[in-house]
Each structure stands twice: as C-alpha cells, then as structure tokens.
Design a protein around this motif. Structure first.
Motif, PDB file in Angstrom:
ATOM      1  N   VAL A  42      11.220  47.758  21.590  1.00  0.00           N
ATOM      2  CA  VAL A  42      12.164  47.232  22.484  1.00  0.00           C
ATOM      3  C   VAL A  42      12.120  45.996  22.798  1.00  0.00           C
ATOM      4  N   ASP A  43      13.224  45.243  23.140  1.00  0.00           N
ATOM      5  CA  ASP A  43      13.276  43.845  23.478  1.00  0.00           C
ATOM      6  C   ASP A  43      12.938  43.652  25.162  1.00  0.00           C
ATOM      7  N   LEU A  80      14.120  41.159  30.077  1.00  0.00           N
ATOM      8  CA  LEU A  80      13.966  41.421  31.403  1.00  0.00           C
ATOM      9  C   LEU A  80      13.326  40.246  32.199  1.00  0.00           C
ATOM     10  N   THR A  89      16.122  37.765  32.597  1.00  0.00           N
ATOM     11  CA  THR A  89      17.231  38.278  33.459  1.00  0.00           C
ATOM     12  C   THR A  89      16.867  38.002  34.837  1.00  0.00           C
ATOM     13  N   GLU A  90      15.595  38.129  35.000  1.00  0.00           N
ATOM     14  CA  GLU A  90      15.051  38.105  36.328  1.00  0.00           C
ATOM     15  C   GLU A  90      15.110  36.345  36.846  1.00  0.00           C
ATOM     16  N   ASN A 124      18.947  35.722  37.352  1.00  0.00           N
ATOM     17  CA  ASN A 124      19.389  36.247  38.515  1.00  0.00           C
ATOM     18  C   ASN A 124      19.034  35.479  39.885  1.00  0.00           C
ATOM     19  N   VAL A 131      23.840  38.392  34.332  1.00  0.00           N
ATOM     20  CA  VAL A 131      23.779  38.552  32.786  1.00  0.00           C
ATOM     21  C   VAL A 131      25.008  39.724  32.493  1.00  0.00           C
ATOM     22  N   LYS A 141      23.581  41.921  26.892  1.00  0.00           N
ATOM     23  CA  LYS A 141      22.596  41.830  26.049  1.00  0.00           C
ATOM     24  C   LYS A 141      22.789  42.515  24.757  1.00  0.00           C
ATOM     25  N   LEU A 144      21.330  46.018  33.168  1.00  0.00           N
ATOM     26  CA  LEU A 144      21.599  44.605  32.889  1.00  0.00           C
ATOM     27  C   LEU A 144      20.532  44.212  33.875  1.00  0.00           C
ATOM     28  N   THR A 145      19.847  44.734  34.778  1.00  0.00           N
ATOM     29  CA  THR A 145      18.807  44.313  35.596  1.00  0.00           C
ATOM     30  C   THR A 145      17.513  44.106  35.026  1.00  0.00           C
ATOM     31  N   HIS A 146      16.735  43.322  35.910  1.00  0.00           N
ATOM     32  CA  HIS A 146      15.485  42.910  35.232  1.00  0.00           C
ATOM     33  C   HIS A 146      14.271  44.015  35.210  1.00  0.00           C
ATOM     34  N   LEU A 172      16.175  53.745  21.129  1.00  0.00           N
ATOM     35  CA  LEU A 172      14.983  54.122  20.415  1.00  0.00           C
ATOM     36  C   LEU A 172      15.245  55.527  19.759  1.00  0.00           C
ATOM     37  N   LYS A 223      22.461  46.310  18.336  1.00  0.00           N
ATOM     38  CA  LYS A 223      22.334  47.120  19.839  1.00  0.00           C
ATOM     39  C   LYS A 223      22.928  46.394  20.859  1.00  0.00           C
ATOM     40  N   LEU A 224      23.674  47.050  21.533  1.00  0.00           N
ATOM     41  CA  LEU A 224      24.471  46.197  22.728  1.00  0.00           C
ATOM     42  C   LEU A 224      24.118  46.968  23.971  1.00  0.00           C
ATOM     43  N   VAL A 225      23.893  46.073  25.004  1.00  0.00           N
ATOM     44  CA  VAL A 225      24.116  46.572  26.572  1.00  0.00           C
ATOM     45  C   VAL A 225      25.284  45.892  27.204  1.00  0.00           C
TER      46      VAL A 225
END
Lengths: 427, 427
Positions: free
Chosen positions: A30-31, A35, A38-39, A42, A48, A51, B25-27, B35, B51-53
């Motif tokens: 997982v990427d 995170l 983003t932190e 923000n 963001v 992703k 989309l938060t940290h 997965l 993969k997209l969020v």
C-alpha cells in the motif's frame, strides 16, 4: 512560461498525489508516502483532492499527469526516479508537459561522487538519473542517488507546481520537508492554519459522534474530523483564517464545549500516543510499572516499550498464557483459578499483585481475557478483566469487547493502558 | 446495450479500483479494500492497472468513472453507498453512464425489514439506498443496509463491467467473493492461473534478488514478484495457461531451481506465517516453548500468541526490560551481566536457560539487544543476541540489524522466530 515563479496562487490550491510503481498495484503493498505528504500539505492549508496509484507504464502515467494538471494546481509524484528502464516518471512528466529531458553533468558528477564515497563505481545505467525535465530545479537527495525535481509552469487554467520525489520514504520525507515546503509556502496566499486535537480512549466512534455532533456540526470553520482506530479516537479541529487571533478565536469557540463533553476520556491534547502519556505520568511521578499478560501475550509490553527510554519506568512483565504459568510465574493460588476460572476479577487482581511482588514495581497491571475464537475458558469471547495493583491494594475492571481475536487483543491492550492512565491520574 | 451479458471479454480485461470517501484523503487513513479486491482479481488473471481515491465530490467522482471506463474493462468502486448526502457513488455512476436512478420498492422493503429486525425504525434518509442505476442488478448485503450494484454495459471500446460495493470491509469482502467473483468468471476467457509462493526469512531483499534473478528473469510466464517486509520476503510465481497441465509444466520449470537456491531459508510453501509454521512444528512434536524478551518487550510473545490455539504449545514468557529483572525473574547471575553486559551471548544463553527452567517448557528462546536510539548498553544499536535452550543445552546467534528502533525490534522478533524454526527442524 514562468509567470508563477515568485508569484502566489490566486486561491488556496488543491493537490493530487500520484504514487508510481507496479509493486504498489499488488495485493501486499500500500502507498504510505501519500499519508505523509497529505499531512504536510494539510498543515499548509492545501487539500488533497485525489490520490492515484499507477504502474510503471509510460502512456498511462503521462495520461494521469495530464489529467491531474487539468484538475489541480499542485501535482506530487512519488517513485519512478530510479535508474532502471521501469523508472519512467521523468519521461512521463516531460511527455505530459511537451518538454525535453536535459542531461545535467553537474548532477551526474554528484551521483558518481556518491558512489565513490561508498567505494563503488557508478554503473552506466545511473546516468538516467541525471536527466532533468526542461526548466526543472533539481532537489538534492542526501540519502539516495535520485535527485527530486521541482517544476513551476502555467496550465490552461492557471499556475501549476509539479514535484517529482523519490519513492523510498527515508529519501522522500526529508526532501519534502526541507526543500518542497519552503518553496511551496512562497506561492500560497497568506493564511493561518491551526489544528487542535483531542485523543480519546474508552469510547466507541458512534457514541463519541453522538455526544459531540451537536456542537461541531454548527461550524464549518474550524472543520472537525473524527478518526477512529481500535479503542483510540482522534478528534481534529482545523481552523483557517487571516490572522493568528482570528484562528484562535474560532478554535476557542468550538474546542472548550467539546473538551467538556469528552472530559477525562481525553488522554492527550498534544498528539502523544497513549503509551507515551502513560510513560510521562510514570516518569514524572518517579514510579515504575510491570505487567502480567494472558490473552494479549506480550502486546501490552510491546506497546509500552515502543517508546525510547521506557526502561526508566517499565521494569518488565510476565506472559502467563496457561493457568499453570499464572501459578508458576505469578504465584496465583490454583484454588482461586479453580473457584473463579482464569478469566475473572479475582484472578486479574491476583495476577497484578503477583507481577508487582515479583518485579518490585510501584504499580502492576494485568490482563486476562477470552480472545476467541474457541473458548478455552467458560467466558464468552471478548470478556476481559483488567487488574491493577499498588501499595494501596488491588482494583479491577470488567469489559466486553467486540470483534475477532486480533481486535479483542488490541482493544484489551488499549483498555489496559487507559486503565493505568486513569489510576495514575487519581493516585 | 447489453451485448456483454452472457458473453466473454475478447481478451483478459484490466481493472481499475476507485475508493470513494473524503476520509480516505486524510493523513490517517489508507484504503485497504483495494488490497483484497486486487488479490481476488489477480487470482482470476485480471490485472489492476490503476487505483484511485476520490473524495465525496460528485463532479470529480463522475469524471473519474468516465475516465476509468475509457481505459479499462472492469471498474470496481468501493464506498459512498451510505444513506447521507455525502454518499454519491450511485449518482456519479448514473451521471457517468448517462442513465437514471430508479427507486426499487423491493430493496426499500428489505432495508426496512432489516431495521425492524434490530428493533429500529428506518429513517426516511435510508430510502436513498434503495435506488439502483438503470439496468443494474442489486447485490445482496446481508451484513449492512446498502446493497451493492452490478452493471454490464458497452463502452466505446467494448464491454464494460462496473461494480458498486459498500465501503466497510466486513460487507465488501463477502459480497465480492460470493456474488461478484462468480459473475465475473462467466465473462472471462477460459484460462488457468496458479500461484506458487515461497516465503523466506533470514535474508535481505537485494541479496535474495541477486541470488534468484538469473533464474526468474528468463521467464515472463510464470511472472515472478518479490515482496519484502521486515525480514520476511514472499516470492510469488504466477503462471497462466489454457490447461492445468500447461500451467503446472511452466511452474515446474522455474520453481525447482529457485527452491534449490533458497534452500532452508524457505519457511513456508503454503502461505503460512512464520509464527504459524513454528506453532505447527511445536504441535506436531508435542513440545512447548517459552520466551525471555528484553528489547522486544513482548513482541515475540504477541506474535506467537496471535495464532488461535497457540496455548497448545506456548506456555508463556518473561519480559525482562532491566538488568535487575533478568536476575529477579530469570535468575541470571548479576556477575555474568557485569562481566559481559546485558547484550552478550553469555547473557542470551542464560536468559533462555532461565526461561526454560522457570516455565518448564521443552524449549526457550531469548532476545537481548540494543534497539536504540540512545545506547543504554555498550553495544551499538542493532546489535542482537538470540539464545536458545533445550534439554541438550544452550545455543546462541549474534546479529547486526539495520534501521530505527521500531525496525530493529521487528527484525529481532522475526529473527528469533526463524531461529526457533531452524532449531526445531534440526532437533
């Protein structure tokens, strides 16, 4: 071409993060870079909005970058800067912008020098890493060979910033903090952002939401987000404004009523983890702790010792996974186990008293529970007893925890940490 | 409009996974549903190409779905099927396909019935969940209120399948396995896919790659992927073919030479975790284990007891975080610690012998190390000694592990598990 340089975005820009690498499209990876990014974004007030994870495919990556540039002002790419033919981020960004890649002898020399320092010879293939997208600034990478790249340009709908960052988190993080954040700040409209966080243990997410929603739903600034883990909830209030005073005023309107509603369930206002809070309480009172763990099998000990310097206050513990061990290692009377079963208040108290006496610690905590799935005891899975021992005697708590074996164990360790915290605050 | 129904894709299709929800989309949040979906799709021979969020934004979500439909044959959406105004997946899919949403009284009745079962009244807002995209099949959701949706259509470039799945993993997983996989199989060209996996402990990723690359790089079928965690590497060989025989022949050409090169560093060929493998060895030999942990603070115990039924072979352990505890709980001679320091082969052996004698287990393992960052002992951070005790006496291993405190602790526990495995296989 370079109108953005030195100028500001006319509004607070949005960002898209693109993680590059076919390994990130497998079922085991997982990427996580996003995170961190983003932190950081923000904290600057940049949201963001998407992703994306793309494999090592030049056509797809180019299309994704073009798409991102048409939607957001800031595009952050991680990965694909290595020396192999699969590392295509440089090429794709150049394609997307319709620019050339330009060889930099200076960067090539730096890479060669790095290899020399490690007594190795640079392979011909590493020259790929010395190409910059036309017009890009190189971002130094003291931890690796691949330099990052910073590009400012103007899209059809306004100024754009594109960052190319290396994939390894140990290289990406310092590069972003030390080089990207200072550059980014120069382009952002002046604004002040402050986050106030309450970390809460001992209640479920929906109960918490029901409790504080009547307060926070009345406000969009500060914006409230609630993030829940196993028995651990973070309530974040993020306020934006033009001045420090304005932002403080906004936070001081919403935070106190929420704080009052949550009361002593708040274990941290500073971002400290629960194990760090417990550690600080022990350290400041110059007291020590030990543990007796049954169903959690070492999880409590592992958490409390995850803090560097925990040897100042944590002496050790006993993992007593069988009834016989509760007697052999902790001196729990077999008749007590016989009479009440191993998952009982009486045995929890005796385990804590035993750990305290065996280790000589000021306090001891014990955890005995039925984690499931098969019931080795008479208790239903999820039944937990916590024991606490001090000079003043013993105390205990009974809990019913939901979920599977893994979740019950995690919640039990979390509840035990919070039980210690509460005892330390009242002792 | 429905040419795909009952028909097959003319080639093996690609998939894109779109996770919907601003909280992703938060940290602090990462999408993990993808997965599981990836693993399921890969097993059918379908590759995930992106993969997209996306947040809860109807315009952005619609654009993302349109984009996905123009690139891949299968689009899997998770999340955004709840009852609130932020739940926009249904609307966005309808927008992207230019179709209407149609109210289903049957689904509404089911949702109402579900509320009744839990002695609650359905809120008006839940009616939103009873809308289906025109032409969609509803997918039952026994674990929640939101039904999934299955849509077959034809894009400009051929047949398309779109799945709308609920976000909670406990609802998504059974829905995907029980309802989506069987439907999907009907549309896939006939092919056989088999994966052979070797799990390896005790070597680094680059050393492993250097060792086996000369074999696997000669083949594209089976495709080899190497996934590395902390001291744990999974080598996956995935072969595709038209018949079982063909696939077995392909695997039997590549797997044996890799297996030979890796030798006894392979701990599992069945997908079992290292703690499960150690557990099985103990169970089948009817022997028991205990542990003495210093720097890992309970991590070994936590891992070995993460397996349900581990009480059959794991008795317990002693967390001896200070030198005094090594003496008090394990009976290690203080003079031995004085002479050699706590991080030494001698103390590791004495700790293992002490744990074995205190618990009465057949075998005992001990871990003593300097995890850093500050050196409480004379040893450099990353120095680890493992001790092993059995009827035959004691044995020890010295390791130098890289990384920060957290990584050193994880690698130390992993190495200790592997040390036990190797001792059990030769004892």
């Amino acid at each position: 071409m370079w109108e953005l340089r030195g100028g500001e975005f006319s509004k607070v820009p949005d960002a898209e993060i693109i993680a590059v690498g076919s390994e990130l499209l497998t079922h085991e990876r997982v990427d996580t870079n996003s995170l961190f990014i983003t932190e950081q974004l923000n904290a600057l007030g940049v949201e963001v909005s998407r992703k994306l994870v793309v494999g090592d495919d030049r056509r797809r990556l180019t299309a994704a970058i073009r798409d991102a540039l048409s939607n957001v002002e800031i595009v952050v790419l991680s990965g694909g800067l290595g020396p192999t033919e699969d590392d295509l981020t440089r090429d794709a960004v150049a394609d997307a912008l319709g620019r050339k890649l330009i060889f930099s002898q200076g960067i090539c020399d730096q890479i060669e020098e790095r290899f020399r320092r490690f007594q190795r010879k640079m392979a011909e293939i590493n020259k790929r890493q010395a190409y910059l997208v036309e017009g890009a600034d190189a971002l130094e990478n003291p931890r690796g060979t691949a330099p990052g790249q910073w590009i400012e340009t103007n899209g059809e709908t306004g100024g754009r910033i594109i960052m190319l960052l290396p994939g390894p988190p140990g290289e990406l993080k310092p590069m972003f903090t030390d080089q990207c954040v200072p550059r980014l700040v120069r382009h952002l409209p002046p604004q002040v952002i402050r986050v106030r966080q309450f970390r809460v243990a001992g209640m479920g997410e929906s109960d918490l939401d029901q409790l504080i929603a009547p307060v926070y739903t009345k406000y969009t600034n500060p914006a409230t987000t609630i993030l829940a883990g196993a028995g651990d909830i973070h309530v974040n209030l993020r306020a934006r404004g033009e001045t420090e005073e304005e932002v403080e005023r906004l936070l001081n309107e919403v935070a106190p009523p929420i704080e009052e509603l949550l009361g002593d369930r708040i274990y941290s206002r500073s971002g400290d983890s629960l194990e760090a809070v417990v550690g600080n309480l022990l350290r400041s009172s110059k007291t020590t702790l030990s543990v007796a763990e049954s169903c959690t099998g070492g999880l409590f000990g592992q958490r409390i010792t995850s803090i560097a310097g925990s040897s100042d206050y944590f002496l050790g513990g006993l993992i007593v996974y069988s009834d016989a061990m509760k007697t052999a290692l902790l001196g729990v009377d077999p008749a007590l186990i016989e009479a009440h079963t191993a998952v009982s208040e009486e045995v929890a108290r005796a385990m804590a008293a035993g750990a305290r006496s065996k280790t000589g610690s000021t306090y001891a905590i014990s955890i005995t529970c039925e984690a499931g799935p098969r019931s080795a005891t008479a208790a239903a899975p999820g039944t937990v007893f916590l024991g606490f021992a001090s000079e003043a005697g013993t105390d205990a708590r009974k809990l019913h925890l939901p979920g599977d074996r893994n979740r019950i164990r995690n919640l039990a360790a979390q509840s035990a940490l919070d039980f210690v915290r509460r005892k330390l605050m009242t002792t």
